[in-house]
Write an enzyme that holds these catalytic residues in place. Sequence first.
Site, mmCIF file in Angstrom:
data_model
loop_
_atom_site.group_PDB
_atom_site.id
_atom_site.type_symbol
_atom_site.label_atom_id
_atom_site.label_comp_id
_atom_site.label_asym_id
_atom_site.label_seq_id
_atom_site.Cartn_x
_atom_site.Cartn_y
_atom_site.Cartn_z
ATOM 1 N N LYS A 98 47.379 48.704 43.927
ATOM 2 C CA LYS A 98 46.796 48.840 42.584
ATOM 3 C C LYS A 98 47.289 50.137 41.987
ATOM 4 C CE LYS A 98 43.891 46.737 39.801
ATOM 5 N NZ LYS A 98 43.512 45.305 39.713
ATOM 6 N N GLY A 141 48.990 43.305 35.058
ATOM 7 C CA GLY A 141 47.971 43.862 34.182
ATOM 8 C C GLY A 141 46.609 43.989 34.845
ATOM 9 N N ASP A 142 45.750 44.718 34.180
ATOM 10 C CA ASP A 142 44.322 44.825 34.515
ATOM 11 C C ASP A 142 43.693 45.377 33.231
ATOM 12 O OD1 ASP A 142 42.385 44.741 37.021
ATOM 13 O OD2 ASP A 142 41.845 46.558 35.955
ATOM 14 N N LYS A 169 50.968 44.064 45.908
ATOM 15 C CA LYS A 169 50.778 43.301 44.671
ATOM 16 C C LYS A 169 49.415 43.624 44.105
ATOM 17 C CE LYS A 169 51.766 40.220 41.585
ATOM 18 N NZ LYS A 169 51.561 41.301 40.578
ATOM 19 N N GLN A 191 42.017 44.273 46.751
ATOM 20 C CA GLN A 191 43.188 43.427 46.493
ATOM 21 C C GLN A 191 43.811 42.910 47.798
ATOM 22 O OE1 GLN A 191 44.065 43.660 42.833
ATOM 23 N NE2 GLN A 191 44.916 41.636 43.257
HETATM 24 P P1 NDP Z 1 40.768 43.701 29.355
HETATM 25 O O1 NDP Z 1 41.225 45.076 29.117
HETATM 26 O O2 NDP Z 1 41.519 42.568 28.785
HETATM 27 O O3 NDP Z 1 39.258 43.535 28.910
HETATM 28 C C1 NDP Z 1 38.267 44.337 29.443
HETATM 29 C C2 NDP Z 1 36.961 44.011 28.746
HETATM 30 O O4 NDP Z 1 35.886 44.660 29.420
HETATM 31 C C3 NDP Z 1 36.924 44.511 27.312
HETATM 32 O O5 NDP Z 1 36.074 43.687 26.562
HETATM 33 C C4 NDP Z 1 36.344 45.911 27.486
HETATM 34 O O6 NDP Z 1 35.723 46.430 26.323
HETATM 35 C C5 NDP Z 1 35.330 45.686 28.585
HETATM 36 N N1 NDP Z 1 35.152 46.905 29.345
HETATM 37 C C6 NDP Z 1 36.109 47.579 30.041
HETATM 38 N N2 NDP Z 1 35.597 48.692 30.576
HETATM 39 C C7 NDP Z 1 34.316 48.708 30.229
HETATM 40 C C8 NDP Z 1 33.255 49.612 30.497
HETATM 41 N N3 NDP Z 1 33.453 50.721 31.237
HETATM 42 N N4 NDP Z 1 32.041 49.301 29.980
HETATM 43 C C9 NDP Z 1 31.854 48.198 29.238
HETATM 44 N N5 NDP Z 1 32.819 47.315 28.954
HETATM 45 C C10 NDP Z 1 34.023 47.567 29.449
HETATM 46 O O7 NDP Z 1 40.693 43.572 30.961
HETATM 47 P P2 NDP Z 1 40.618 42.257 31.859
HETATM 48 O O8 NDP Z 1 39.890 41.182 31.162
HETATM 49 O O9 NDP Z 1 41.975 42.014 32.367
HETATM 50 O O10 NDP Z 1 39.762 42.786 33.099
HETATM 51 C C11 NDP Z 1 38.347 42.662 33.164
HETATM 52 C C12 NDP Z 1 37.903 42.762 34.606
HETATM 53 O O11 NDP Z 1 38.514 41.701 35.363
HETATM 54 C C13 NDP Z 1 38.290 44.049 35.325
HETATM 55 O O12 NDP Z 1 37.282 44.364 36.273
HETATM 56 C C14 NDP Z 1 39.563 43.658 36.073
HETATM 57 O O13 NDP Z 1 39.789 44.484 37.188
HETATM 58 C C15 NDP Z 1 39.207 42.239 36.482
HETATM 59 N N6 NDP Z 1 40.322 41.362 36.812
HETATM 60 C C16 NDP Z 1 41.348 41.146 35.927
HETATM 61 C C17 NDP Z 1 42.365 40.266 36.247
HETATM 62 C C18 NDP Z 1 43.450 39.939 35.300
HETATM 63 O O14 NDP Z 1 44.268 39.073 35.624
HETATM 64 N N7 NDP Z 1 43.510 40.520 34.109
HETATM 65 C C19 NDP Z 1 42.405 39.608 37.563
HETATM 66 C C20 NDP Z 1 41.242 39.841 38.384
HETATM 67 C C21 NDP Z 1 40.270 40.702 38.007
HETATM 68 P P3 NDP Z 1 36.499 47.521 25.450
HETATM 69 O O15 NDP Z 1 37.585 46.773 24.747
HETATM 70 O O16 NDP Z 1 35.461 48.067 24.530
HETATM 71 O O17 NDP Z 1 37.019 48.549 26.389
HETATM 72 O O1 2IT Z 2 42.467 42.477 39.937
HETATM 73 C C1 2IT Z 2 43.421 41.674 39.915
HETATM 74 O O2 2IT Z 2 43.548 40.799 40.777
HETATM 75 C C2 2IT Z 2 44.396 41.786 38.826
HETATM 76 N N1 2IT Z 2 44.223 42.627 37.949
HETATM 77 C C3 2IT Z 2 45.612 40.890 38.814
HETATM 78 C C4 2IT Z 2 46.693 41.436 39.696
HETATM 79 C C5 2IT Z 2 48.023 40.723 39.615
HETATM 80 O O3 2IT Z 2 48.919 41.213 40.313
HETATM 81 O O4 2IT Z 2 48.163 39.734 38.913
#
Ligand code: NDP
Ligand code: 2IT
Length: 444
Positions: free
Chosen positions: A125, A164-165, A89, A110
């Site tokens: 992942k 998603g991520d 997952k 993860q």
């Molecule tokens: P999104 O794609 O929704 O948003 C990512 C954000 O971070 C955007 O504002 C993006 O800007 C910015 N960003 C991404 N890459 C870079 C970079 N290299 N330098 C600067 N800014 C950057 O992703 P999420 O919000 O889902 O994910 C954000 C973080 O949280 C990641 O590390 C992800 O692994 C983690 N995460 C996500 C989960 C989820 O449920 N979605 C769960 C747990 C962790 P821009 O639009 O300009 O690229």
């Molecule tokens: O980093 C993370 O935990 C995620 N992007 C969410 C993974 C998931 O299966 O919901």
Amino acid sequence: MSMAANLLDKLAQKNPNEPEFLQAAREVMESLEPLMERHPEYVKAGIFERILEPERQVMFRVPWVDDRGTVQVNRGYRIEFSSAIGPYKGGLRFHPSVNLSIIKFLGFEQILKNSLTGLPIGGGKGGSDFDPKGKSDAEVMKFCQSFITELYRHIGADTDVPAGDIGVGGREIGYLFGQYKRIVNRYEGVLTGKGLAWGGSLARTEATGYGLVYFVEEMLKTKGESFAGKKVAISGSGNVAIYAAEKVRALGGTVITMSDSNGYFVDEAGVDLDCVKQLKEVERKRCSDYINNHPEAKYFEGCQNIWMVPCDIALPCATQNEINEQDAKNLVANGCIAVGEGANMPCTPEAVKVFHDNNVLFAPGKASNAGGVAVSALEMSQNSMRYSWTFEEVDAKLKNIMINIHTKAYQAAKEYGQEGNLVVGANIAGFVKVAEAMLAQGIV
Ligand code: NDP
Ligand code: 2IT
């Protein structure tokens, strides 16, 4: 040489071009050293060596045709890291920086994160170096269809359940799900983060951000603190950042800055979240556009200086290694009392040391951002039951899970003589459950 050092040495020889994976493995293995002494049966069963080697790694070609008729080729990945406690997952990341090292670091984290949720999910992942930015909906759809046309054979509701991520949200999950269903001719919970009308869970969109804030709230309580009246800096303006900001505001904090990969804006009056949601979730625009609606706010090109903005609490919610040692020193000098990782591994090891040395409360991502995958697991449960819980029911379960993760990590750290070190606590608490399952299941 210590056992952890020896393991890491061998790992570096075997995986020489994987700095992010080696960074994540180092942090975990160094934390687990006391456990290696206390549990010789883990050592004898090769648990540490085995957990560092993914059960399966899939890499594949993703060909598609863009709107101009040009053939494009991307690379797809799915790392099925551990199925010790449940089906693989974890999310899919679509970003041009994606490579094997990044997907392996995320997959490895993860395993322990998913274990900490207390729910039966293994670790995996995946993703691609595809960049959804600037692509039309039709291009994103064609890419997603090609991606899943290869990946479908490796996943399934009881085998491996992606989500998603970065770069993968509701739109992408929709296209991936539609094509999967078409190929296998089965309606099953093979992906999470689905739309509410077709099997998604209420509160999944909010879960990672809300969960992060629930976790940090618990951490603040240990020092008699709360979010009320605090200035909060949040990097990113994607899924995690937006819903972290929403919950901070609900708890009486003021979010003063947010960013994207081009720059950040500062709005001392408090970020207008409706505006950010409109820009990011609906129009897919940039943070620089915020000041068109809010001339009182200031926009700065480049991301790094966001950590110079004085704040009480910092929530990095963008990407890995976005806070380095100098950023951490700036935060400390400006009076920051707590840092909660919303992103995966946003703080370098040197930055984490600065926080620990200066008694800044520090929440490691594998504990504090586990709310997203936890609600994904609740989505899987609801899909199996062919039932859906209300928003309030899911949110209450999420809050409970985050409180439990904090308690587990806090107590494990204390038990191993490192009270307050949630990095060590989360690593040990997450690992033990997986190790026990691996012991019971034999050498596989
Ligand atoms: P999104 O794609 O929704 O948003 C990512 C954000 O971070 C955007 O504002 C993006 O800007 C910015 N960003 C991404 N890459 C870079 C970079 N290299 N330098 C600067 N800014 C950057 O992703 P999420 O919000 O889902 O994910 C954000 C973080 O949280 C990641 O590390 C992800 O692994 C983690 N995460 C996500 C989960 C989820 O449920 N979605 C769960 C747990 C962790 P821009 O639009 O300009 O690229
Ligand atoms: O980093 C993370 O935990 C995620 N992007 C969410 C993974 C998931 O299966 O919901």
